[in-house]
Design an enzyme around this catalytic site. Structure first.
Site, PDB file in Angstrom:
ATOM      1  N   GLN A 105     124.745  38.767  79.894  1.00 30.46           N
ATOM      2  CA  GLN A 105     123.479  38.071  79.672  1.00 30.46           C
ATOM      3  C   GLN A 105     123.271  36.949  80.681  1.00 30.46           C
ATOM      4  O   GLN A 105     122.187  36.821  81.267  1.00 30.46           O
ATOM      5  CB  GLN A 105     123.420  37.489  78.257  1.00 30.46           C
ATOM      6  CG  GLN A 105     122.154  36.667  78.007  1.00 30.46           C
ATOM      7  CD  GLN A 105     122.004  36.211  76.579  1.00 30.46           C
ATOM      8  OE1 GLN A 105     122.457  36.885  75.660  1.00 30.46           O
ATOM      9  NE2 GLN A 105     121.357  35.069  76.362  1.00 30.46           N
ATOM     10  N   VAL A 180     136.291  41.277  69.484  1.00 26.76           N
ATOM     11  CA  VAL A 180     137.753  41.312  69.467  1.00 26.76           C
ATOM     12  C   VAL A 180     138.270  39.913  69.768  1.00 26.76           C
ATOM     13  O   VAL A 180     137.847  39.284  70.745  1.00 26.76           O
ATOM     14  CB  VAL A 180     138.292  42.314  70.513  1.00 26.76           C
ATOM     15  CG1 VAL A 180     139.810  42.292  70.533  1.00 26.76           C
ATOM     16  CG2 VAL A 180     137.773  43.715  70.225  1.00 26.76           C
ATOM     17  N   ASP A 189     135.949  45.798  84.885  1.00 23.90           N
ATOM     18  CA  ASP A 189     136.169  46.876  85.856  1.00 23.90           C
ATOM     19  C   ASP A 189     136.218  48.228  85.162  1.00 23.90           C
ATOM     20  O   ASP A 189     135.651  49.216  85.644  1.00 23.90           O
ATOM     21  CB  ASP A 189     137.484  46.646  86.615  1.00 23.90           C
ATOM     22  CG  ASP A 189     137.449  45.412  87.484  1.00 23.90           C
ATOM     23  OD1 ASP A 189     136.360  45.068  87.976  1.00 23.90           O
ATOM     24  OD2 ASP A 189     138.501  44.787  87.673  1.00 23.90           O
TER      25      ASP A 189
END
Length: 267
Positions: A105, A180, A189
């Site tokens: 964001q 989490v 990645d």
């Protein structure tokens, strides 16, 4: 959420623009520069980014169907963790040649100059990013409230298509992702790589590509957490080395993930 390796640990070799140029020239000399995809992520050097743009443009002249996937790593949670002078290079040079981008964001807001407070804002930001060049935009994480509660975060995606008659249509999706309580290295990645792979398999179905991508992430992260807690022992918080992503052990899930994260088509 992103956490570049060097930003955390301050080590590793940094490839310079000149070294990248030498490598690419060597690839050309050996006539092995026919590529279908290019993927780039974290860097701290403007000249390196500019060299990437030059190479991508040359590769696209040789193969107009080449897809360039760019993770525009600039920062998160309101602050940059790369030098400020990378921002205009990403905005004016890198994003315009990209086909798929995966900002969070903060990065999406920075690139467009527009804040995201609602889903409507997010759609407008993705449309602005489309106008800059990329046909596929996935905002990997946002601060928008989840319909499933505060234990989930919201990701959004948008993909433009050209119909046979030349008109354009756009598919937009929303994904609710379980949060989490751990910090990993390499998830950005992995996400960009998986999105590349699954958009290859589903080039005109962003919903399915996102469901596959986010499901891979879920399986890898859950396997990593389980293993890390085993290593740490009861009542102890896993250390960063123990949270190294269980990539090899997740080979089957990477290749054919069970769908555990569903995307919702939005207008």
């Amino acid at each position: 959420m992103k956490c570049p390796d060097q930003a955390r640990f301050g080590s590793g070799q940094v490839l310079t623009a000149d070294e990248l140029h030498v490598l690419y020239e060597g690839i050309k000399l050996n006539n092995v520069h026919q590529y279908d995809y290019v993927l780039t992520g974290y860097t701290r050097d403007t000249s390196f980014l500019e060299m990437v743009v030059d190479i991508v443009q040359e590769l696209k002249r040789a193969n107009p169907n080449l897809v360039y996937v760019c993770d525009p790593v600039l920062g998160d949670h309101g602050s940059m963790y790369v030098p400020q002078n990378l921002y205009p290079v990403y905005k004016n040079k890198v994003v315009p040649v990209a086909d798929i981008i995966t900002p969070n964001q903060f990065e999406a807001e920075l690139l467009t100059g527009k804040n995201i407070s609602t889903e409507k804002d997010a759609v407008e930001v993705m449309d602005l990013l489309h106008a800059m060049g990329p046909d596929t935009v996935v905002i990997t994480s946002s601060d928008l409230p989840s319909r499933l509660g505060d234990r989930f975060l919201v990701s959004l995606g948008s993909q433009r298509h050209v119909r046979p008659d030349g008109s354009r249509t756009t598919q937009r999706v929303r994904i609710e992702v379980p949060k989490v309580d751990a910090v990993f290295v390499g998830t950005g990645d992995l996400f960009a790589a998986m999105l590349l792979a699954w958009t290859h398999h589903y080039p005109n179905d962003l919903k399915m590509a996102c469901e596959k991508t986010f499901s891979v992430m879920h399986h890898v992260i859950q396997r990593t957490i389980s293993y890390a807690h085993e290593l740490a022992g009861p009542g102890r918080r896993p250390s960063p080395p123990q949270l190294e992503l269980r990539m090899v052990q997740s080979k089957a899930d990477i290749e054919d993930p069970a769908i555990v994260t569903e995307a919702t088509v939005i207008s």
